[in-house]
Design a protein around this motif. Structure first.
Motif, mmCIF file in Angstrom:
data_model
loop_
_atom_site.group_PDB
_atom_site.id
_atom_site.type_symbol
_atom_site.label_atom_id
_atom_site.label_comp_id
_atom_site.label_asym_id
_atom_site.label_seq_id
_atom_site.Cartn_x
_atom_site.Cartn_y
_atom_site.Cartn_z
ATOM 1 N N ILE A 164 0.865 -1.187 0.000
ATOM 2 C CA ILE A 164 0.000 0.000 0.000
ATOM 3 C C ILE A 164 0.899 1.234 0.000
ATOM 4 N N LEU A 165 0.849 1.986 -1.101
ATOM 5 C CA LEU A 165 1.696 3.173 -1.224
ATOM 6 C C LEU A 165 1.216 4.281 -0.295
ATOM 7 N N LYS A 166 2.170 5.048 0.222
ATOM 8 C CA LYS A 166 1.809 6.192 1.070
ATOM 9 C C LYS A 166 1.787 7.436 0.193
ATOM 10 N N GLN A 167 0.597 7.813 -0.231
ATOM 11 C CA GLN A 167 0.453 8.901 -1.198
ATOM 12 C C GLN A 167 -0.089 10.167 -0.555
ATOM 13 N N LEU A 168 0.003 11.258 -1.331
ATOM 14 C CA LEU A 168 -0.406 12.576 -0.847
ATOM 15 C C LEU A 168 -1.937 12.651 -0.727
ATOM 16 N N PRO A 169 -2.465 12.981 0.457
ATOM 17 C CA PRO A 169 -3.921 13.042 0.637
ATOM 18 C C PRO A 169 -4.619 13.940 -0.390
ATOM 19 N N LEU A 170 -4.061 15.097 -0.683
ATOM 20 C CA LEU A 170 -4.682 15.988 -1.681
ATOM 21 C C LEU A 170 -4.775 15.313 -3.044
ATOM 22 N N GLU A 171 -3.693 14.643 -3.430
ATOM 23 C CA GLU A 171 -3.682 13.958 -4.725
ATOM 24 C C GLU A 171 -4.711 12.820 -4.746
ATOM 25 N N MET A 172 -4.860 12.131 -3.624
ATOM 26 C CA MET A 172 -5.845 11.054 -3.536
ATOM 27 C C MET A 172 -7.270 11.585 -3.591
ATOM 28 N N LEU A 173 -7.502 12.684 -2.910
ATOM 29 C CA LEU A 173 -8.835 13.292 -2.913
ATOM 30 C C LEU A 173 -9.274 13.646 -4.332
ATOM 31 N N ILE A 174 -8.416 14.346 -5.057
ATOM 32 C CA ILE A 174 -8.742 14.746 -6.430
ATOM 33 C C ILE A 174 -8.836 13.518 -7.341
ATOM 34 N N SER A 175 -7.877 12.607 -7.219
ATOM 35 C CA SER A 175 -7.833 11.437 -8.107
ATOM 36 C C SER A 175 -9.067 10.566 -7.955
ATOM 37 N N PHE A 176 -9.490 10.326 -6.720
ATOM 38 C CA PHE A 176 -10.585 9.378 -6.528
ATOM 39 C C PHE A 176 -11.957 10.009 -6.722
ATOM 40 N N ILE A 177 -12.045 11.337 -6.684
ATOM 41 C CA ILE A 177 -13.285 11.977 -7.142
ATOM 42 C C ILE A 177 -13.433 11.704 -8.640
ATOM 43 N N ILE A 178 -12.333 11.799 -9.372
ATOM 44 C CA ILE A 178 -12.362 11.532 -10.813
ATOM 45 C C ILE A 178 -12.649 10.056 -11.093
ATOM 46 N N SER A 179 -12.267 9.183 -10.159
ATOM 47 C CA SER A 179 -12.363 7.733 -10.418
ATOM 48 C C SER A 179 -13.793 7.204 -10.418
ATOM 49 N N ALA A 180 -14.724 7.954 -9.819
ATOM 50 C CA ALA A 180 -16.085 7.412 -9.629
ATOM 51 C C ALA A 180 -16.761 7.106 -10.959
ATOM 52 N N ASN A 181 -17.249 5.899 -11.098
ATOM 53 C CA ASN A 181 -17.956 5.467 -12.314
ATOM 54 C C ASN A 181 -17.144 5.791 -13.562
ATOM 55 N N ASN A 182 -15.852 5.500 -13.509
ATOM 56 C CA ASN A 182 -14.936 5.857 -14.583
ATOM 57 C C ASN A 182 -14.012 4.674 -14.840
ATOM 58 N N ASN A 183 -13.233 4.743 -15.917
ATOM 59 C CA ASN A 183 -12.266 3.670 -16.149
ATOM 60 C C ASN A 183 -10.840 4.185 -16.015
ATOM 61 N N ILE A 184 -9.932 3.287 -15.688
ATOM 62 C CA ILE A 184 -8.590 3.688 -15.286
ATOM 63 C C ILE A 184 -7.833 4.458 -16.375
ATOM 64 N N PRO A 185 -7.888 4.051 -17.652
ATOM 65 C CA PRO A 185 -7.169 4.840 -18.661
ATOM 66 C C PRO A 185 -7.631 6.298 -18.702
ATOM 67 N N ARG A 186 -8.939 6.506 -18.575
ATOM 68 C CA ARG A 186 -9.428 7.888 -18.649
ATOM 69 C C ARG A 186 -9.073 8.670 -17.383
ATOM 70 N N ILE A 187 -9.103 8.006 -16.231
ATOM 71 C CA ILE A 187 -8.687 8.659 -14.979
ATOM 72 C C ILE A 187 -7.247 9.146 -15.129
ATOM 73 N N LYS A 188 -6.397 8.280 -15.662
ATOM 74 C CA LYS A 188 -4.988 8.648 -15.851
ATOM 75 C C LYS A 188 -4.838 9.851 -16.759
ATOM 76 N N LYS A 189 -5.544 9.829 -17.895
ATOM 77 C CA LYS A 189 -5.432 10.923 -18.863
ATOM 78 C C LYS A 189 -5.868 12.242 -18.252
ATOM 79 N N THR A 190 -6.976 12.215 -17.527
ATOM 80 C CA THR A 190 -7.504 13.443 -16.935
ATOM 81 C C THR A 190 -6.513 14.028 -15.931
ATOM 82 N N LEU A 191 -5.959 13.176 -15.076
ATOM 83 C CA LEU A 191 -4.997 13.653 -14.084
ATOM 84 C C LEU A 191 -3.744 14.211 -14.756
#
Length: 291
Positions: free
Chosen positions: A100-127
Motif C-alpha cells: 500500500i503506497l503512502k500517497q499525498l492526501p490531496l492527490e488522492m482526494l482529487i484522483s478518486f473523485i475523478i475515479s467514480a464510475n470511470n475507467n482507469i485509462p481515462r482517470i490517468k489521462k484526466t490527471l
DNA sequence: GCCCAGGCACATG
DNA sequence: CATGTGCATGGG
C-alpha cells in the motif's frame, strides 16, 4: 541544473513486486516503459528499472522513496494473518508483492473523485492533463498542483480534461480546500470520524472516502468496495449485497488489515476479468480450429 | 447501437 | 433506512 539522482536497490521477493504494486489500481500517475516504469507522486519523479532479481529506483530523495513504498512495514507478517482465510490464498499467490503506497492526501482526494464510475485509462489521462497545465514545471515533468494552483482552474477545464460530470465536484471540493479546510487534521482522527469528514466533500461517498483513507492516510482498517469487490462477494457467498454492506462484512473480518486484503481481492478479480476477455476474443477470432 | 468503468447526488418510499 | 435514476465520456 540537473538534480543529482540517487539510487535504491530492492530485491524482488514475495513482498515486493513493482508491477503488482503499480497496476493494482491505487496509483494513476505512472507510465510503463520497456525498462520499467516512471512514477510521479506529489512533486517527485521516480525512475524504476526492472531487473530479473531486483528493482532499482532512481530519485533525488531516497527517504521519500522508502516512505512511499512503505518499506518499514512487515508485509510477510500481514500476509500470514490474511491467509488464515482460505479464499485469500489464491489472490496472494497470483498477485504477490502488493504494497500500500503512502500517497499525498490531496492527490488522492482529487484522483478518486475523478475515479467514480470511470475507467482507469481515462482517470490517468484526466490527471495528466491537470498536472501538465497547472502543476509546477519540474524540468522534465510536472508536480501535482498545490491547493493554490488547483484554485486557479476554471470549471470548464475539468470537463475539457475528461472529468465529465465530475467537473463540479472537483470545483466545489477545491473551493472548500482553498477556503482553509485542513486535510492534514484527518491523520489524527479515528477512521470513522475521518470518513465522515471526507464525505462532506462533493463527489466523495463511502467508496471514494475509503480509498483516500487507505492510500492517502494509511488507514489500513478500511475495505473500499467497488463493482469488482461486489462481484468477489457474490462469488464467495452466493448473494449480492450493496457495497456498503460488503465493506462492513470484510472490515469486520479483516480488522486492521482490511485494506491489504482488499487490494489483493480487487486486483486478482480484475486480472481474471482481463484474461477472460482475451480468451473470448481469441475464440471469436479463431476460424481454423473449430473451437 | 449496447454495456461498463475503483459511484455519487438527489429524489422518493 | 432502503431503493431507483441520471450522469460525461471513452473502450470493448
Amino acid at each position: 541544473m540537473e538534480k543529482k539522482s540517487l539510487e535504491i536497490l530492492i530485491k524482488n521477493t514475495n513482498e515486493f513486486n513493482i508491477t503488482h504494486i503499480l497496476e493494482c489500481g491505487q496509483v494513476f500517475r505512472f507510465k510503463k516503459h520497456d525498462f520499467g516504469y516512471i512514477v510521479y507522486a506529489s512533486d517527485k519523479k521516480m525512475e524504476v528499472i526492472c531487473q530479473k532479481n531486483s528493482t532499482k529506483i532512481f530519485c533525488d530523495d531516497i527517504e521519500f522513496v522508502k516512505n512511499y513504498f512503505d518499506m518499514s512495514t512487515n508485509y510477510a507478517n500481514i500476509k500470514k494473518k490474511l491467509m488464515v482465510h482460505n479464499f485469500m490464498q489464491k489472490p496472494i499467490k497470483e498477485v504477490y508483492g502488493i504494497r500500500i503506497l503512502k500517497q499525498l492526501p490531496l492527490e488522492m482526494l482529487i484522483s478518486f473523485i475523478i475515479s467514480a464510475n470511470n475507467n482507469i485509462p481515462r482517470i490517468k489521462k484526466t490527471l495528466e492533463k491537470i498536472c501538465e497545465k497547472y502543476g509546477t514545471n519540474m524540468g522534465d515533468y510536472y508536480a501535482f498542483p498545490t491547493i493554490q494552483q488547483l484554485a486557479n482552474i476554471p470549471i470548464e477545464f475539468f470537463k475539457k480534461a475528461g472529468a465529465g460530470y465530475r467537473d463540479k465536484y472537483l470545483y466545489e471540493t477545491i473551493k472548500m480546500l482553498s477556503n482553509g479546510y485542513n486535510l492534514g487534521r484527518l491523520y489524527n482522527l479515528k477512521t470513522e470520524d475521518a470518513r465522515k469528514e471526507l464525505i462532506k466533500f462533493k463527489g466523495v461517498g463511502r467508496k471514494v472516502a475509503d480509498c483516500i483513507l487507505l492510500f492517502g492516510f494509511g488507514k489500513t482498517d478500511v475495505f473500499p468496495t467497488d463493482t469488482w469487490v461486489v462481484k468477489v462477494y457474490k462469488e464467495l457467498y452466493g448473494k449480492n449485497l450493496p457495497a456498503n454492506k460488503v465493506s462492513e462484512h470484510f472490515e469486520k473480518l479483516f480488522g486492521e488489515n482490511g485494506g491489504y486484503a482488499q487490494q489483493y481481492l480487487y486486483y486478482e478479480r480484475m486480472i481474471r476479468n482481463k484474461k477472460e476477455k482475451i480468451n473470448d476474443n481469441n475464440q471469436k477470432n479463431c476460424t481454423t480450429c473449430g473451437c
